[in-house]
Scaffold this active site. Structure first.
Site, PDB file in Angstrom:
ATOM      1  N   ASP A 251      36.709  42.943  43.007  1.00  0.00           N
ATOM      2  CA  ASP A 251      36.883  42.407  41.661  1.00  0.00           C
ATOM      3  C   ASP A 251      35.573  41.730  41.274  1.00  0.00           C
ATOM      4  OD1 ASP A 251      39.474  43.270  41.641  1.00  0.00           O
ATOM      5  OD2 ASP A 251      40.385  41.297  41.898  1.00  0.00           O
TER       6      ASP A 251
ATOM      7  N   ASP B 154      49.476  49.171  36.208  1.00  0.00           N
ATOM      8  CA  ASP B 154      49.994  47.913  36.741  1.00  0.00           C
ATOM      9  C   ASP B 154      51.493  47.889  36.475  1.00  0.00           C
ATOM     10  OD1 ASP B 154      47.435  47.188  37.408  1.00  0.00           O
ATOM     11  OD2 ASP B 154      47.108  45.985  35.612  1.00  0.00           O
TER      12      ASP B 154
END
Lengths: 256, 216
Positions: free
Chosen positions: A11, A130
């Protein structure tokens, strides 16, 4: 035989690798180039970068990072986060990305997936999904997709969405369980298997890895084609090599 | 008395040229590597790399409209030529995808994986594209395999593969549902379905070998 892939995920925020729990509470985990090189040396099969920069102001930083990594690391690189237009896909591919992840923008404009796949080929279009479980205990399991870093519900069924993205030309799906992400309690194996068995393209399982057995379970029980993890690798708990050794011992074909 | 050898990577608007160039530079630092869409630069180069990504019909259309095809055709007669991924597929003739015809320099066709009912030993479906690292069995000796172990892993991402009509063209095979040709060679041409620029040290070795390859 095609091997199952282990993909460390970085990330990236404001040019640094960070790691959070349930999308909040970020910890600094280091320099993207150094971390990517370390994973390459450990035998990582790919590296994924997710740009979680909150504003578009600093978005271009990721291009420089990808260029710097691609100059030194000769394994596939996937980049996602903030991709809204076909032009974004092009810029990332030109910087050295091999695959580009599209998430929220695919929901607001599914044709973006079709356009990008038609222009650059399905092989470089990864749709990131997601998903969050919305069924109650005792009901048939059902998951819906969420956008904007997991904050926004859409009411769209995750398995149906996966099939639709497959049909529109996605070359791969990056499937993250919102319920498990950052919890270290393992993948949502039922979700992973439901999606993987429903589509004809590879599925990367993501969200919830707390130990090496979770990775093997994602392949054996979740039918994933690849497994993605972040924190177990970033903070030195395990190496990619250890993960492969354990997976091989359980009959999973991996590149050693 | 030696001059610096120039490797030209053909830029006709398709493919990850930067990665190919960087792998070539890393593997062979003494070589001059250029990414070019200029026919004159292609003609002046000593070695040619034909990359390609995406759909073969698009790659063929772009190659034809790029103005590079003539220079490539001339070079393909005697210069070392490396084709990668769709750059391999285009060297062949008939293709299923969009009924597009390739260059036809190598005899054979380009076909799609049909693995609808196939599963792995764990019961999971075999997916298309064939995406990831797979072993490459070297079916013939070749200068570009020097220093690369037989059955080494290379990175693949593709839905189509070549089927040469002459089995002597095949220098490497891989297995996905069935055995398929993943590397071909004839005279001054060598081409791979896999991506050496994304295949770690052995991929770099293929580029290093290409930089010094002297085909007969």
């Amino acid at each position: 035989m095609l091997t199952k892939r282990i993909i460390p995920c970085l990330d990236v925020k404001d040019g640094r690798v960070v790691k959070g729990v349930n999308f909040v509470g970020l910890r600094d985990a280091g320099d993207p180039v150094e971390i990517a090189k370390r994973y390459d040396a450990q035998g990582a099969d790919e590296v994924t970068f997710l740009d979680i920069t909150a504003t578009s102001d600093d978005r271009d930083l990721i291009l420089h990072i990808i260029e710097a990594v691609a100059d030194q690391v000769f394994i596939p690189l996937t980049v996602g986060g903030g991709v809204r237009a076909v032009a974004d896909v092009r810029r990332l591919l030109n910087a050295g990305a091999d695959k580009v992840g599209i998430n929220s923008a695919a929901v607001s404009n599914p044709q973006l997936v079709a356009e990008a796949a038609s222009k650059y080929g399905s092989q470089c279009i990864v749709v990131a999904i997601d998903a969050k479980r919305v069924s109650r205990d005792g009901e048939l399991p059902r998951w819906e997709i969420f956008t904007h870093g997991g904050r926004q519900p859409t009411g769209i069924d995750a398995v149906e969405w996966a099939v639709k993205m497959n049909e529109l030309g996605a070359g791969e799906l990056l499937l993250t369980s919102m319920d498990r992400d950052g919890t270290r309690s393992g993948f949502d194996l039922a979700l992973t298997r439901a999606v993987s068995d429903a589509v004809s393209i590879p599925v990367i399982a993501s969200g919830g890895v707390g130990g090496l057995q979770d990775l093997a379970d994602g392949i054996l029980q979740g039918h994933a084609d690849a497994v993605l993890a972040a924190s177990i690798f970033h903070f030195g708990q395990h190496t990619v090599q250890e993960a492969k050794t354990l997976m091989a011992a359980q009959g999973i074909s991996v590149r050693m | 008395m030696s001059t610096v050898s120039t490797v030209a990577i053909l830029d006709y608007g398709m493919g990850n040229l930067r990665s190919v160039a960087q792998a070539m530079r890393t593997a062979a630092p003494d070589v001059n590597v250029i990414i070019t869409g200029e026919p004159d630069q292609v003609r002046a180069a000593d070695r040619l790399i034909l990359p390609g990504q995406g759909a073969m019909p698009d790659c063929m259309a772009n190659l034809r409209s790029s103005g590079l095809l003539e220079a490539l055709s001339e070079g393909a007669k005697n210069k070392p030529l490396l084709g990668v991924c769709v750059g391999e597929q285009m060297l062949f003739g008939a293709a299923e995808e969009g009924r597009s015809h390739g260059l036809g320099w190598l005899d054979g066709s380009v076909v799609r994986f049909r693995l609808d009912d196939a599963v792995d030993h764990n019961g999971a479906r075999l997916k298309v594209p064939h995406m990831g690292w797979n072993r490459v069995k070297q079916t013939r000796d070749h200068a570009l395999w020097a220093g690369v172990p037989d059955e080494a892993y290379f990175y693949f991402v593709h839905s189509y593969y070549v089927q040469p009509n002459d089995e002597l063209l095949t220098v490497g095979v891989s297995d996905y549902g069935h055995s398929f040709t993943c590397a071909v060679a004839r005279d001054n041409i060598f081409a791979t379905q896999f991506h050496p620029e994304k295949s770690g040290v052995f991929g770099l070795q293929v580029y290093r070998n290409f930089a010094s390859w002297m085909p007969n």
